[in-house]
Motif scaffolding. Sequence first.
Motif, PDB file in Angstrom:
ATOM      1  N   ARG A   1       0.819  -1.210   0.000  1.00 54.88           N
ATOM      2  CA  ARG A   1       0.000   0.000   0.000  1.00 54.88           C
ATOM      3  C   ARG A   1       0.854   1.262   0.000  1.00 54.88           C
ATOM      4  O   ARG A   1       2.054   1.234   0.287  1.00 54.88           O
ATOM      5  CB  ARG A   1      -0.951  -0.008   1.198  1.00 54.88           C
ATOM      6  CG  ARG A   1      -1.922  -1.191   1.208  1.00 54.88           C
ATOM      7  CD  ARG A   1      -2.878  -1.129   2.384  1.00 54.88           C
ATOM      8  NE  ARG A   1      -3.792  -2.271   2.394  1.00 54.88           N
ATOM      9  CZ  ARG A   1      -4.975  -2.291   1.775  1.00 54.88           C
ATOM     10  NH1 ARG A   1      -5.374  -1.212   1.097  1.00 54.88           N
ATOM     11  NH2 ARG A   1      -5.753  -3.357   1.838  1.00 54.88           N
ATOM     12  N   LYS A   2       0.190   2.370  -0.291  1.00 55.46           N
ATOM     13  CA  LYS A   2       0.859   3.662  -0.430  1.00 55.46           C
ATOM     14  C   LYS A   2       1.514   4.117   0.865  1.00 55.46           C
ATOM     15  O   LYS A   2       2.578   4.750   0.853  1.00 55.46           O
ATOM     16  CB  LYS A   2      -0.158   4.709  -0.903  1.00 55.46           C
ATOM     17  CG  LYS A   2       0.398   6.102  -1.074  1.00 55.46           C
ATOM     18  CD  LYS A   2      -0.693   7.065  -1.513  1.00 55.46           C
ATOM     19  CE  LYS A   2      -0.165   8.480  -1.619  1.00 55.46           C
ATOM     20  NZ  LYS A   2      -1.236   9.433  -2.019  1.00 55.46           N
ATOM     21  N   ASN A   3       0.917   3.816   2.017  1.00 58.31           N
ATOM     22  CA  ASN A   3       1.458   4.256   3.303  1.00 58.31           C
ATOM     23  C   ASN A   3       2.575   3.362   3.826  1.00 58.31           C
ATOM     24  O   ASN A   3       2.994   3.508   4.983  1.00 58.31           O
ATOM     25  CB  ASN A   3       0.340   4.340   4.347  1.00 58.31           C
ATOM     26  CG  ASN A   3      -0.359   2.999   4.562  1.00 58.31           C
ATOM     27  OD1 ASN A   3      -0.051   2.020   3.878  1.00 58.31           O
ATOM     28  ND2 ASN A   3      -1.295   2.957   5.481  1.00 58.31           N
ATOM     29  N   GLY A   4       3.068   2.424   3.030  1.00 59.42           N
ATOM     30  CA  GLY A   4       4.162   1.553   3.429  1.00 59.42           C
ATOM     31  C   GLY A   4       3.728   0.257   4.071  1.00 59.42           C
ATOM     32  O   GLY A   4       4.578  -0.537   4.487  1.00 59.42           O
ATOM     33  N   LEU A   5       2.427   0.007   4.170  1.00 62.01           N
ATOM     34  CA  LEU A   5       1.921  -1.207   4.788  1.00 62.01           C
ATOM     35  C   LEU A   5       1.949  -2.358   3.794  1.00 62.01           C
ATOM     36  O   LEU A   5       1.456  -2.231   2.667  1.00 62.01           O
ATOM     37  CB  LEU A   5       0.496  -0.988   5.293  1.00 62.01           C
ATOM     38  CG  LEU A   5      -0.135  -2.122   6.106  1.00 62.01           C
ATOM     39  CD1 LEU A   5       0.617  -2.338   7.417  1.00 62.01           C
ATOM     40  CD2 LEU A   5      -1.611  -1.837   6.372  1.00 62.01           C
ATOM     41  N   VAL A   6       2.534  -3.471   4.214  1.00 62.94           N
ATOM     42  CA  VAL A   6       2.579  -4.687   3.406  1.00 62.94           C
ATOM     43  C   VAL A   6       1.817  -5.771   4.162  1.00 62.94           C
ATOM     44  O   VAL A   6       2.103  -6.033   5.339  1.00 62.94           O
ATOM     45  CB  VAL A   6       4.027  -5.131   3.130  1.00 62.94           C
ATOM     46  CG1 VAL A   6       4.047  -6.382   2.258  1.00 62.94           C
ATOM     47  CG2 VAL A   6       4.809  -4.009   2.451  1.00 62.94           C
ATOM     48  N   GLN A   7       0.861  -6.407   3.486  1.00 67.78           N
ATOM     49  CA  GLN A   7      -0.030  -7.360   4.148  1.00 67.78           C
ATOM     50  C   GLN A   7      -0.101  -8.678   3.394  1.00 67.78           C
ATOM     51  O   GLN A   7       0.157  -8.737   2.184  1.00 67.78           O
ATOM     52  CB  GLN A   7      -1.450  -6.781   4.244  1.00 67.78           C
ATOM     53  CG  GLN A   7      -1.591  -5.525   5.072  1.00 67.78           C
ATOM     54  CD  GLN A   7      -3.001  -4.967   4.980  1.00 67.78           C
ATOM     55  OE1 GLN A   7      -3.525  -4.737   3.894  1.00 67.78           O
ATOM     56  NE2 GLN A   7      -3.619  -4.741   6.134  1.00 67.78           N
ATOM     57  N   LEU A   8      -0.469  -9.692   4.140  1.00 63.25           N
ATOM     58  CA  LEU A   8      -0.927 -10.962   3.583  1.00 63.25           C
ATOM     59  C   LEU A   8      -2.386 -11.118   3.998  1.00 63.25           C
ATOM     60  O   LEU A   8      -2.695 -11.165   5.185  1.00 63.25           O
ATOM     61  CB  LEU A   8      -0.107 -12.134   4.106  1.00 63.25           C
ATOM     62  CG  LEU A   8       1.313 -12.317   3.561  1.00 63.25           C
ATOM     63  CD1 LEU A   8       1.973 -13.517   4.218  1.00 63.25           C
ATOM     64  CD2 LEU A   8       1.319 -12.465   2.050  1.00 63.25           C
ATOM     65  N   VAL A   9      -3.306 -11.181   3.016  1.00 65.52           N
ATOM     66  CA  VAL A   9      -4.731 -11.272   3.316  1.00 65.52           C
ATOM     67  C   VAL A   9      -5.250 -12.635   2.886  1.00 65.52           C
ATOM     68  O   VAL A   9      -4.754 -13.244   1.935  1.00 65.52           O
ATOM     69  CB  VAL A   9      -5.517 -10.144   2.617  1.00 65.52           C
ATOM     70  CG1 VAL A   9      -5.037  -8.787   3.094  1.00 65.52           C
ATOM     71  CG2 VAL A   9      -5.383 -10.235   1.107  1.00 65.52           C
ATOM     72  N   ASP A  10      -6.253 -13.093   3.618  1.00 65.14           N
ATOM     73  CA  ASP A  10      -6.837 -14.407   3.375  1.00 65.14           C
ATOM     74  C   ASP A  10      -8.083 -14.251   2.509  1.00 65.14           C
ATOM     75  O   ASP A  10      -9.082 -13.666   2.950  1.00 65.14           O
ATOM     76  CB  ASP A  10      -7.200 -15.065   4.706  1.00 65.14           C
ATOM     77  CG  ASP A  10      -7.644 -16.509   4.536  1.00 65.14           C
ATOM     78  OD1 ASP A  10      -7.669 -16.989   3.390  1.00 65.14           O
ATOM     79  OD2 ASP A  10      -7.959 -17.155   5.549  1.00 65.14           O
ATOM     80  N   PRO A  11      -8.085 -14.746   1.281  1.00 61.32           N
ATOM     81  CA  PRO A  11      -9.273 -14.593   0.434  1.00 61.32           C
ATOM     82  C   PRO A  11     -10.454 -15.432   0.897  1.00 61.32           C
ATOM     83  O   PRO A  11     -11.587 -15.150   0.506  1.00 61.32           O
ATOM     84  CB  PRO A  11      -8.783 -15.037  -0.950  1.00 61.32           C
ATOM     85  CG  PRO A  11      -7.621 -15.923  -0.679  1.00 61.32           C
ATOM     86  CD  PRO A  11      -6.985 -15.420   0.573  1.00 61.32           C
ATOM     87  N   LEU A  12     -10.208 -16.432   1.730  1.00 57.52           N
ATOM     88  CA  LEU A  12     -11.301 -17.272   2.221  1.00 57.52           C
ATOM     89  C   LEU A  12     -11.963 -16.695   3.461  1.00 57.52           C
ATOM     90  O   LEU A  12     -12.965 -17.240   3.936  1.00 57.52           O
ATOM     91  CB  LEU A  12     -10.782 -18.682   2.526  1.00 57.52           C
ATOM     92  CG  LEU A  12     -10.172 -19.450   1.348  1.00 57.52           C
ATOM     93  CD1 LEU A  12      -9.690 -20.815   1.800  1.00 57.52           C
ATOM     94  CD2 LEU A  12     -11.170 -19.585   0.201  1.00 57.52           C
TER      95      LEU A  12
END
Length: 449
Positions: free
Chosen positions: A76-87
């Motif tokens: 993301r633009k604010n420097g946040l890096v995530q792993l999201v669960d599509p389930l």
Amino acid sequence: MSSQRFYTGDEQGLIKVITITEPQVVKVKRVKRNQPTPEAPPKPIPTIITWGSPDREKAIQLLCWDHGKKYLAVARKNGLVQLVDPLNNGSSVYEFKLPLEKQDKVDTIFVGLFANTEHIITCTNTGVLTVQSIHNVSQQRTFSIGKDICRMRVHPKEHHVVATAGKEQELTLWDLNELSNDSSENSTPASKEKKTKQINGSSISSGKGSKKDAPSETRYKSKETLANGQLFKAKNVKNDHLDLRVPIWNTDFQFLSPINISRIAVGTRYHQIRVYDTKSGARRPVVDVEIGSMPVVAMANGPNANEIVFSDTEANVYSVNTVNGEILGQFKGFTGVATALATFVPFGGESDVSHLVSVAMDRCLRVHDLSKTRKLLHKVYLKQRMTAVVVGEFTPAEPSEEEEDNYNRSTKKSKDIKGEEGDEDDEDIWESMGKLKEKKTVKKRKNIQ
């Protein structure tokens, strides 16, 4: 009914899940004259699910699957890096934040993102390459690989091989196993060691020989050595017809094969498509062509290693042969610049039929056929301007009751036909045998008389 799913990221920080369901095709019989025409087949039904709330500070810059296609990695633009669960409705399962500060009045953005089961690799346009451990939050490695980086990609099979390119930054391959924290493209020649790198069986020398073997610097130019951790570094093309240096501005590139690292296709801001072959030993491109008159924006692999797809800033999307640089065709229907491209096989198997999915500045997702027709198959309006797209899972259609009945009837008919043919063959055999008996008996009676 079969369905295909796509995930997109936009400037509002939203992740959208688009599912396109293909209705069952009903065969229409021919209609006689003076009869009403039959109804047209139903159109595909798209459904859109949105994750998150609008926030421009959380605008999605990059989006990709992890190596196991279990989680979605988001930068993301604010420097946040995530792993999201599509389930689980896009809920975050792991995240960390990097400081993205302006440098020389230029915003720092993400230009590369990769995730596997152990690490998340990111890169910014300022040349900060970060390798973050997923299992241990405190374990993080940071490298400096030069300024004005436009794109970073990790090889899909060899995850320790990272490629970068940018403005006045030639295509460079790095080995994360040998990359040290003090590595930089501006490192002094004294710190560069003599070593030979192997890439798919081809040796790339990266050091000078002894003074006795080395030619005189007054007569010959010294060979440029590779910095610490570099596997390959491309060389600029020859001067133009005015003997002026050709500027370097690489905007995107793709590994042409998921198996080896030898061939890489690069697109430039000066509407050039170049192909490098590290196995040949040449540092200059083996293919260098100019297409159109606008900068290359995004690139995607074609259905095979001999084809690449790219978009430019004039809403054009072309398919190019990577062997000779010939334009194979153009994809129609775009009214805005295509910001992200991805190719996929719709049935998730080994079918030869591939599709191209794209998102553009006109806020639409499009799916094209990658065959010779390059037909526009689907178009979905998504309200926001999209920045990234990835391909999700494919659900094949289950056969309906009518199709099963038709299949059972056809198999039964084939069995009956085979049975009738077998009976006819048996009757022919018995008839022929009977005729032979009759001929013998007639001959015997004549002789007796």
